[in-house]
Design a protein around this motif. Structure first.
Motif, PDB file in Angstrom:
ATOM      1  N   THR A  35     -94.852  21.145 -31.706  1.00 42.74           N
ATOM      2  CA  THR A  35     -93.956  20.644 -32.363  1.00 42.74           C
ATOM      3  C   THR A  35     -94.549  19.321 -32.999  1.00 42.74           C
ATOM      4  O   THR A  35     -94.258  18.951 -34.057  1.00 42.74           O
ATOM      5  CB  THR A  35     -92.624  20.295 -31.750  1.00 42.74           C
ATOM      6  OG1 THR A  35     -91.968  21.433 -31.178  1.00 42.74           O
ATOM      7  CG2 THR A  35     -91.644  19.527 -32.519  1.00 42.74           C
ATOM      8  N   SER A  36     -95.109  18.673 -32.369  1.00 47.08           N
ATOM      9  CA  SER A  36     -95.960  17.469 -32.679  1.00 47.08           C
ATOM     10  C   SER A  36     -97.018  17.669 -33.728  1.00 47.08           C
ATOM     11  O   SER A  36     -96.971  16.760 -34.609  1.00 47.08           O
ATOM     12  CB  SER A  36     -96.457  16.701 -31.593  1.00 47.08           C
ATOM     13  OG  SER A  36     -97.547  17.577 -30.792  1.00 47.08           O
TER      14      SER A  36
ATOM     15  N   TYR B 273     -96.984  20.186 -35.727  1.00 44.85           N
ATOM     16  CA  TYR B 273     -96.252  20.521 -37.032  1.00 44.85           C
ATOM     17  C   TYR B 273     -95.609  19.331 -37.561  1.00 44.85           C
ATOM     18  O   TYR B 273     -95.642  19.281 -38.772  1.00 44.85           O
ATOM     19  CB  TYR B 273     -94.971  21.402 -36.661  1.00 44.85           C
ATOM     20  CG  TYR B 273     -95.146  22.852 -36.321  1.00 44.85           C
ATOM     21  CD1 TYR B 273     -96.463  23.493 -36.336  1.00 44.85           C
ATOM     22  CD2 TYR B 273     -94.112  23.770 -35.987  1.00 44.85           C
ATOM     23  CE1 TYR B 273     -96.379  24.895 -35.897  1.00 44.85           C
ATOM     24  CE2 TYR B 273     -94.458  25.056 -35.713  1.00 44.85           C
ATOM     25  CZ  TYR B 273     -95.351  25.592 -35.445  1.00 44.85           C
ATOM     26  OH  TYR B 273     -95.638  26.902 -35.246  1.00 44.85           O
ATOM     27  N   ILE B 274     -95.151  18.368 -37.125  1.00 44.74           N
ATOM     28  CA  ILE B 274     -94.425  17.142 -37.576  1.00 44.74           C
ATOM     29  C   ILE B 274     -95.710  16.450 -38.243  1.00 44.74           C
ATOM     30  O   ILE B 274     -95.457  15.864 -39.417  1.00 44.74           O
ATOM     31  CB  ILE B 274     -93.582  16.449 -36.544  1.00 44.74           C
ATOM     32  CG1 ILE B 274     -92.450  17.268 -36.214  1.00 44.74           C
ATOM     33  CG2 ILE B 274     -93.462  14.961 -37.203  1.00 44.74           C
ATOM     34  CD1 ILE B 274     -91.566  16.502 -34.951  1.00 44.74           C
TER      35      ILE B 274
ATOM     36  N   SER C 293     -90.204  24.965 -35.014  1.00 44.91           N
ATOM     37  CA  SER C 293     -90.114  24.685 -36.384  1.00 44.91           C
ATOM     38  C   SER C 293     -88.579  24.118 -36.878  1.00 44.91           C
ATOM     39  O   SER C 293     -88.769  22.965 -37.605  1.00 44.91           O
ATOM     40  CB  SER C 293     -90.127  26.018 -37.251  1.00 44.91           C
ATOM     41  OG  SER C 293     -91.266  26.803 -36.954  1.00 44.91           O
TER      42      SER C 293
ATOM     43  N   SER D 184     -89.037  20.269 -36.102  1.00 50.50           N
ATOM     44  CA  SER D 184     -89.936  19.663 -37.172  1.00 50.50           C
ATOM     45  C   SER D 184     -89.108  19.553 -38.496  1.00 50.50           C
ATOM     46  O   SER D 184     -89.234  18.648 -39.008  1.00 50.50           O
ATOM     47  CB  SER D 184     -91.116  20.688 -37.443  1.00 50.50           C
ATOM     48  OG  SER D 184     -91.604  20.927 -36.221  1.00 50.50           O
TER      49      SER D 184
ATOM     50  N   THR E  76     -86.753  16.608 -38.082  1.00 44.88           N
ATOM     51  CA  THR E  76     -87.291  15.567 -38.019  1.00 44.88           C
ATOM     52  C   THR E  76     -87.567  15.024 -39.245  1.00 44.88           C
ATOM     53  O   THR E  76     -87.453  13.972 -40.062  1.00 44.88           O
ATOM     54  CB  THR E  76     -88.645  15.367 -37.320  1.00 44.88           C
ATOM     55  OG1 THR E  76     -88.038  15.768 -35.889  1.00 44.88           O
ATOM     56  CG2 THR E  76     -89.348  14.385 -37.333  1.00 44.88           C
TER      57      THR E  76
END
Length: 492
Positions: free
Chosen positions: A120-121, A123-124, A307, A310, A313
């Motif tokens: 996740t980190s 992806y962001i 996803s 992300s 966010t």
């Protein structure tokens, strides 16, 4: 920096009058006695296995004369005692003071959960950069900002290191930082004085419970909750059965995401790729006002959850749908469901799965591709509970056609002892069991027994490039070993 500035907003008592010590010059903070020098302040923190109070004499010999302690003890002659309730909390606050509260100059996104933090980190970070924002990252794979890369001992570094890194990110022009926030980091006060704009909760399951980590699951869960008492806004996986507890105990405002339950951002019309050579998924993200379609380059419901976190966010920071869509369709994370294109007749997948939940998820996902045989290579970390080993062994014995038990960071334990404990799960199982303590040989065996349309899962190490043996990190790379084993096989 003057001592009075370093101790700003900290409650303490001392063996000397405040007027005598407030103008003492402090060059830097040391929490390891080996790093202490003249004009340094030494903080005696209590770690998992080491008590810094025992090393005060060593720090004194190296030049330190000001000591932060939580025990009212005698100090060497000429020392200044700063007595506090909790040296870890104070180390965090002093570090923030020393580096000028750098998190307030950044947009800080913290991600906590048993699994999904690293993916996740990444992806962001990729979405932020595509949108034109400079972004750093702190997590399991290390620290990255601009062209700078640093190794990190812990997923969430010690508070002093975090504040130093954040200040460097500011200097290098970063506007955002995406940080994996471990339960240990939260419990041990490493992030107490970081100003989080966003906190993200991916999921939670039994992990990191033992004498050196969390005494029980409630302590583990409450540590996760702490992030949502620090953050301004929270993003929560509503499908997790503990989501309600986190929301009820949070102090932040909340957005939720889900696949099954009603939420602010929900994935519907999910479709998985049917071709193992082209891993991927697609879905529609539905809100009260929008329905946007996405394709991602990873399979499985866990990838959908990563996803969604992300997407929520990115939308919070008003990044447009087109930018998010273009990033997610191509982004991959090393060592996370990574397909190695090394054989044309069988598939080899590298993944970081190293506990019950992550192993179950990846195996169930890969079985959807209906391989001829699913071959799994796993081990279990040394100095952890027997239950963790049993849970992983049970899954492999139940779900796989072949399982190769090998070493995975055995540390001071005998790898064969760990393997023998895990092998108990295979009594009465239809899964063929192979034992090989040497991980390199185990991978070679896995490559060599592959037949047409088989699938080999190399689990546990993922991105890691070491084996922890007798307290020492020794270079080891699953991907390199697999590639070389395939080349050797094809050559012969």
């Amino acid at each position: 920096m003057k001592l009075k500035e370093l101790l700003k907003d900290i409650k303490f008592s001392s063996n000397m009058n405040l007027s005598e010590i407030e103008d003492i010059n402090i060059k830097d903070i040391a929490y390891n006695s080996m790093s202490a020098k003249v004009d340094y302040i030494f903080v005696a923190i209590v770690g998992e296995t080491v008590d810094g109070h025992k090393y005060i004499d060593s720090a004194y010999e190296n030049g330190a004369r000001v000591f932060v302690v939580s025990k009212d003890m005698d100090l060497p002659k000429g020392s200044v005692k700063i007595l506090v309730n909790d040296t870890r909390f104070v180390l965090s606050k002093m570090s923030s003071n020393l580096f000028g509260n750098p998190s307030k100059e950044l947009k800080v996104i913290g991600i906590t959960g048993t699994k999904g933090k690293t993916t996740t980190s990444n992806y962001i970070k990729a979405i932020l950069e595509k949108a034109g924002f400079s972004a750093g990252i702190i997590g399991t794979n290390g620290v990255f900002y601009g062209e700078i890369k640093e190794e990190s001992k812990n997923t969430t570094p010690e508070s002093y290191e975090l504040q130093r890194i954040l200040r460097q990110m500011v200097v290098y022009g970063m506007k955002f930082v995406v940080m994996e926030v471990s339960s240990g980091g939260l419990k041990m006060n490493r992030v107490d004085h970081i100003s989080f704009d966003l906190g993200i909760f991916t999921n939670i399951s039994r992990d990191h419970i033992g004498p050196k980590e969390h005494p029980d699951f409630k302590d583990y869960l409450d540590s996760k909750v702490k992030l949502f008492k620090l953050a301004k806004h929270g993003i929560i996986n509503k499908d997790d059965k503990h989501a309600g507890y986190i929301i009820d105990n949070a102090k932040s405002t909340i957005d939720t995401f889900s696949i099954y339950k009603k939420s602010d951002f929900k994935a519907v019309d999910i479709k998985l790729s049917q071709d193992i050579k082209h891993l991927g998924s697609s879905f529609i993200c539905k809100t009260d006002n929008e329905k946007d379609s996405y394709k991602i380059a990873s399979p499985g419901t866990f990838s959908i959850y990563n996803s969604l976190a992300s997407i929520v966010t990115a939308r919070y920071f008003e990044i447009d749908y087109g930018t998010i869509k273009n990033v997610l369709k191509d982004v991959n994370v090393s060592g996370r469901v990574e397909l190695l294109p090394i054989l044309d007749y069988a598939s080899v997948v590298l993944d970081f799965a190293h506990n019950e939940v992550s192993l179950k998820n990846i195996i169930e996902t890969l079985k959807e591709y209906k391989p001829n045989r699913l071959i799994c290579l796993i081990g279990s970390v040394g100095n952890r509970s027997f239950l963790r080993r049993k849970e992983m062994g049970d899954i492999a014995a139940r779900e796989c056609d072949v399982c190769i038990l090998t070493s995975d960071n055995p540390d001071y334990e005998d790898p064969m002892q760990i393997i023998d404990e895990m092998s108990e799960s295979f009594r009465g199982s239809n899964c063929l069991l192979i034992k090989e303590a040497d991980r390199k040989e185990a991978i070679k065996k896995g490559i060599n027994i592959l037949k047409k349309d088989d699938l080999l899962l190399l689990a546990g190490k993922g991105h890691e490039t070491y084996q922890l043996i007798e307290g020492e990190k020794r270079y080891f790379n699953d991907k390199e070993v697999a590639i070389n084993a395939a080349k050797e096989l094809l050559k012969n």
